[in-house]
Structures are given as C-alpha cells and as structure tokens.
Design a protein around this motif. Structure first.
Motif, PDB file in Angstrom:
ATOM      1  N   TYR A   1       0.845  -1.396  -0.042  1.00 40.73           N
ATOM      2  CA  TYR A   1       0.101  -0.017   0.073  1.00 40.73           C
ATOM      3  C   TYR A   1       0.826   1.356  -0.034  1.00 40.73           C
ATOM      4  N   GLY A   2       1.921   1.410   1.017  1.00 40.41           N
ATOM      5  CA  GLY A   2       2.530   2.592   1.031  1.00 40.41           C
ATOM      6  C   GLY A   2       3.536   2.798  -0.166  1.00 40.41           C
ATOM      7  N   ASP A   3       3.990   1.731  -0.822  1.00 40.63           N
ATOM      8  CA  ASP A   3       4.897   1.876  -1.738  1.00 40.63           C
ATOM      9  C   ASP A   3       3.969   2.141  -3.299  1.00 40.63           C
ATOM     10  N   ALA A   4       2.761   1.713  -3.161  1.00 40.30           N
ATOM     11  CA  ALA A   4       1.940   2.118  -4.437  1.00 40.30           C
ATOM     12  C   ALA A   4       1.163   3.650  -4.328  1.00 40.30           C
ATOM     13  N   LEU A   5       1.112   3.855  -2.948  1.00 34.28           N
ATOM     14  CA  LEU A   5       0.639   5.085  -2.655  1.00 34.28           C
ATOM     15  C   LEU A   5       1.594   6.172  -3.127  1.00 34.28           C
ATOM     16  N   GLY A   6       2.882   6.007  -2.700  1.00 31.51           N
ATOM     17  CA  GLY A   6       4.133   6.894  -3.101  1.00 31.51           C
ATOM     18  C   GLY A   6       4.356   6.935  -4.403  1.00 31.51           C
ATOM     19  N   ILE A   7       4.129   5.802  -5.290  1.00 31.89           N
ATOM     20  CA  ILE A   7       4.510   6.183  -6.517  1.00 31.89           C
ATOM     21  C   ILE A   7       3.313   6.728  -7.367  1.00 31.89           C
ATOM     22  N   ALA A   8       1.963   6.746  -7.014  1.00 28.29           N
ATOM     23  CA  ALA A   8       0.895   7.286  -7.452  1.00 28.29           C
ATOM     24  C   ALA A   8       0.733   8.716  -7.246  1.00 28.29           C
ATOM     25  N   PHE A   9       1.356   9.024  -6.014  1.00 24.00           N
ATOM     26  CA  PHE A   9       1.568  10.406  -5.512  1.00 24.00           C
ATOM     27  C   PHE A   9       2.608  11.227  -6.335  1.00 24.00           C
ATOM     28  N   GLN A  10       3.529  10.697  -6.697  1.00 27.18           N
ATOM     29  CA  GLN A  10       4.754  11.174  -7.488  1.00 27.18           C
ATOM     30  C   GLN A  10       4.317  11.386  -8.670  1.00 27.18           C
ATOM     31  N   ILE A  11       3.863  10.217  -9.450  1.00 25.13           N
ATOM     32  CA  ILE A  11       3.544  10.483 -10.935  1.00 25.13           C
ATOM     33  C   ILE A  11       2.423  11.406 -11.202  1.00 25.13           C
ATOM     34  N   ALA A  12       1.436  11.755 -10.300  1.00 24.67           N
ATOM     35  CA  ALA A  12       0.562  12.626 -10.157  1.00 24.67           C
ATOM     36  C   ALA A  12       1.122  14.292 -10.174  1.00 24.67           C
TER      37      ALA A  12
END
Lengths: 333, 333
Positions: free
Chosen positions: B208-219
């Motif tokens: 969850y944390g990993d995917a959240l961080g990546i989604a956040f950064q791409i956005a």
C-alpha cells in the motif's frame, strides 16, 4: 619483543595483530559501499576509503572484541560500521568546512560537488545502520545511535561555538567528544558488548576510548601552535587563522587581562589578523601557562586511558592499546 | 457518513481519527528535537517542524498500527522516527537543490547556512535512530535501515540521472521509490510489524505505502505540466526548467523521432530553453500519448494501493486509507 617490533608504531602493531580481521573488514566495506543502482556512490566512497585512512577506529573495535575473547563474526560488522560512520562524517565535514584537501587528495566536494558529498554521506550512514542491525544486538545499536547523536550535536556546537570567546572548557570537551571521542569510545565499547564482556569491562573500554580521543584532540590542538616548543612550522597556526577556540586559547582567554582580552576579541571574534598576531597569541598562551596546562591535561587523559585498560584482561592487544594511549601524546611530551 | 465528513480530505479524517496518537507524536517530536548543548539545533528543527507539514508519514504509521489492533506505546516512537527521517531529508534536499523556499517559508539553508542544514539533518537522523532503537524491535530497525539506504541511493541516482535522456522508466521508479515511496512503505510496514500483524498483512501494508507513494509522485509530475488538461498555470513547467526526467518526459523521449529527439537534447540535456519550448514539450508529450499514459500509470498504482488494503482487516482507518489512495490521483482524474 624484538627491536623490529619495538620500533613499530602501536598502529602498525595493531594492523599486524589484527591482519586477518582487518582483511575481512576491508572486504565487507568494499562490498557494502557499492550501490547496484547509483554508480556515483562507489566512485565517491572509493575515493575516500581507498585513500587509506589509518583505519584506527575499526581496529579499536576489533581489538576490544578480541581482548574480551570474542570468537564470533560480528566484530567485523561493527568495525565496518564504525568506519562508515567516520567516512560519512568526513564527507559532511568537508562540505561544512569547505575543505579542498583530505588525506593529501582533493576532497569529494571539490572533485564532484557538495550535493554528492551530502547524499553519499547519508548513504553511508544508512549503510552503517544496516550493518549494525545485522548483528542483532540491541545494545550495540543503542550505543551507536547515541554516539551518532553526540557526534552531530558536537559538530553543531562547534559551528556555533567557533569564534565565540565565551566558549569554556566544558563546551570544549563537548565539542571534542562529538568530533573525536564519541566514536572512539563507541568503537571500543561495542567491541566489548558484542564479546559479551562483563559490565565493568565494557565500562573500562568506553573510558579508554573516551580518554584516548580527548588526549588525541588536545595534543592536536597544541601541535597546531607548534606544540610546547612553540616552534612555528609549516602548518602552525591553521586553527588560529580559522579562529578556533581550542584548549590552549580557551585557557589563555580565561586568564587574560583587559588588553589581552581586546587582542583575543580582535583576532578571534572579529577575525582581524595581521603580521605578528600568531606570534603574539603564542606568547600570551605561554605567559599564562596555557600551553603547559593544556599539555598536562592531554597527559592526564592519556594516563586515564591507560588506567582504564588495567580493568581489562591481560592480553597482548591490551599492551598495544596502552602504547597507543602513550603514542598520541608522544608528540607533545 | 455525514456530508460534513464526506467533504473532509482523507488527510483531515486521519488527523481526526488519530488525534490522541498524533498529540503524543508531536509531544515526542518536540521533546527529542531539543538539544541540551546546542541551541542551534532546536532553532533549525522548530523552523521546519513547526511550519507544519501535513504529517502524512507519521499518520500512516499510526493508522497501520491501529488498524492491525496495536495497543502498545511504540507506534508513537515509530511515527516520530518517520517524521524525523523525513525532516532530515528535507534539510539535506534543500542544500542539494539550493532551495530558498519550503512550505511557504525561507529554507533553513537560507536562514542559517548550509552547514547548519547538513549537521542538523545528521542530528535528526541520529535522533530517529535512537527513537526506533527504543522500540526494542529488531525487524522495524531492519526495515527503517533499508528504507534509509533506498532513500539516499535514490537521491544520488536522481542527481546523476538528472538531465540525462538515457533515464528510463526503471531508473525513474528507483528514483521515485527513493524520493517518496520508500519512506511511505516503511511507514506503513513498521506500523504492522510493531502491531505483530501476520506476514500477509505486513506485506499488504508495504505494498500500500509503496503504491501510494508512486501514484502520488506520478500525479505530481503530471501536474507540473498542467495535468492532463495541460493548462499552463503559475507553477507549470518548474520540472521542465529544472530539466528533470519525469515520467511524461521519459515516455515522450522514448517515442521521439529524430527531430523531436534533437529538441529534447537541446532543452533537457543542454538546457538551452527559449520562448515556446515549454509549450512545444507539452505538445510532444500529448502527441505521443505520454501524458495520458503517465496518467494511466498513476491510476494503476492508486488502484494497486487500494487492492493491497483488501488484504487488511476491515476498519474505519482502512476506509480512509483507501480514500487517500484515491485522493492523490483525484487532481489528475
């Protein structure tokens, strides 16, 4: 002991006696300073680590563990940890001090940039943290975490105490512990802890490292003013030009009359230095016995280090550590 | 759920649901950022910590621990740890990036100096290390040590990958994990570990944390080019001017013809930018569907974060974490 051995520095003797362990430490350092993804990291670390510092700190850890009878593998991890912490602080120090030379070579901040030095230093801190975690020993983690905080705190304190005549011997000791002694004492202490040494021995190892570090630093301070001979050599006065509040200066300032205080305010606080000022500073330090007293302090700390060793098991490594405590002040005897 | 609650951001909801825990975290942070000896330290840290970041990372740790049923005291230590690591990296980042503003206030490197930022950052790293050691939990130490190494490695990689058109999506992910996702995933993972959650749940929290961080950064990358609407606003194009290889640029470069490649080489590698170049960059990214594909990637990572949550116990905090994963990509929907 053969003449050949007797002529060797304690450092060389440690290197010989711990040769197998140090080979393992060096292999581990080389392995862990790599980075699969960021080639800049091994470039920077190799530049510094392969410049070949004396590797004194890892040898202290190895010696402490061995003289307490340790036979496991983790003293190697802890020795590499200590060297990584040391290397990380060097990288950051060179940024902070805007240094251009380290161990006779251009500094990383000069060869690459400040950014690389900051970030690669952070990487080495993280790596040191991984290495010590592998030991699975909570207490060594605690010791090294505390030492890291003391180091950083001492460095910040040095930054704010620099050029401030209000710096007293208490603050000086705090700064020196941060700069040198905290990592020395952690290095020796964790060696004892990993060996499962009894409490009194662990304490003795801490005391040894602490006193050794302080003796070393005071001797260094004195040598920067030419030692007690006060012969002005090539590197004499670097601390003076950088307006550092080192021990002999602190002692001379504490004993200064009004005119002398005005002198110190001008050259240290205001940084207005001209021809003859270094000579005048040395003359003032000698007039007030500041050099002589700083020298006594260094010898006292050296003796304290040796006394701490008496609480440890009889061992050839213990004898060399005693010689080392003697050696660090031999330049000012 | 009342309209009032529904209108709140997931962040505000977390802050409400975790208010008592966060009060303990803030008290601990205030206590541990002090330094008995070096007043410069709390000055610098207070400047940054009291500027009031969103405290998202510590809330992730608290939420993870609570939704796994934790009732002990150490999630507070771990939340403070995570915030200290984050603050330390901000201090060092601002030195590396030569930033002058952070959270709408002048940066510490500007108010004090780079030296203070480097050393106080080191102090906070050491403090974070002390805090996590107090939990007595070897596994959380291991996780946070690894995260620290990934962060530093990612930052170095970003340094060397910047302005290099050879940067591919693999390197991009590595950099993003270092910049954002590694601390997010460590924050959630340690929450589960300290709660003694079962292995599959710990893994879900990491994911969850990993995917959240990546989604956040791409956005974030997309928004820097005006999002998918590509409306050029006040802050549009900061990454372009800094010649950063963000995801939409990487995708457009990979699909460029010879003339387009020459354009990217000029504006990113050589940094020769003039009027109309930003508009041209956006046009190229749109022509090749690079913006649209980056947006799909962000939504995919957000969905992945939500899917990971399904492997966790049913809990009101879990619902808010799902909303959070949705929220980070809501700006580009």
């Amino acid at each position: 002991m053969s003449l050949d051995i007797a002529a060797k520095t304690p450092h060389d003797q440690l290197a010989e006696m711990l040769a197998a362990d140090m080979a393992a430490v060096n292999a581990l350092i080389r392995d862990r300073m790599a980075s699969e993804h960021a080639p800049r990291i091994p470039e920077v670390t190799a530049h510094l680590i392969e410049a070949g510092g004396k590797r004194l700190r890892p040898m202290l850890t190895l010696a402490a563990a061995r003289l307490c009878g340790y036979a496991g593998p983790y003293h190697v991890h802890l020795a590499a940890t200590v060297e990584f912490i040391h290397t990380a602080t060097l990288l950051h120090d060179d940024v902070v001090d805007e240094s251009t030379q380290r161990r006779g070579r251009p500094t990383a901040n000069l060869l690459w940039d400040n950014k690389s030095s900051v970030l690669v230093g952070d990487y080495l801190f993280a790596r040191s943290f991984q290495l010590m975690t592998e030991t699975g020993n909570m207490r060594v983690l605690d010791i090294l975490a505390n030492a890291s905080a003391t180091i950083a705190e001492g460095e910040v304190l040095q930054l704010t105490a620099a050029q401030d005549l209000a710096t007293d011997e208490g603050i000086y000791l705090q700064v020196v512990r941060g700069k040198t002694a905290a990592l020395f004492s952690a290095a020796t202490e964790v060696g004892g802890v990993i060996a499962g040494a009894e409490e009194a021995q662990v304490r003795a190892l801490f005391d040894y490292g602490d006193a050794l570090g302080i003796a070393f630093q005071i001797a260094d301070d004195l040598l920067d003013y030419g030692g007690t001979s006060a012969v002005i050599g090539k590197n004499t006065g670097d601390d003076f030009r950088e307006r550092k509040l080192t021990l002999p200066v602190i002692k001379a300032v504490a004993r200064a009359n009004a005119a002398e205080r005005a002198f110190w305010t001008r050259v240290i606080e205001k940084g207005q230095q001209g021809d003859g000022d270094l000579e005048q500073a040395i003359a003032l330090m000698q007039r007030h016995g500041a050099m002589e007293d700083a020298r006594s302090d260094a010898l006292m700390w050296s003796a304290k280090a040796c006394a701490a060793l008496e609480r440890l098991p009889n061992h050839p490594l213990r004898d060399v550590l005693a010689e080392l405590a003697d050696f660090v002040v031999s330049r000012i005897r």
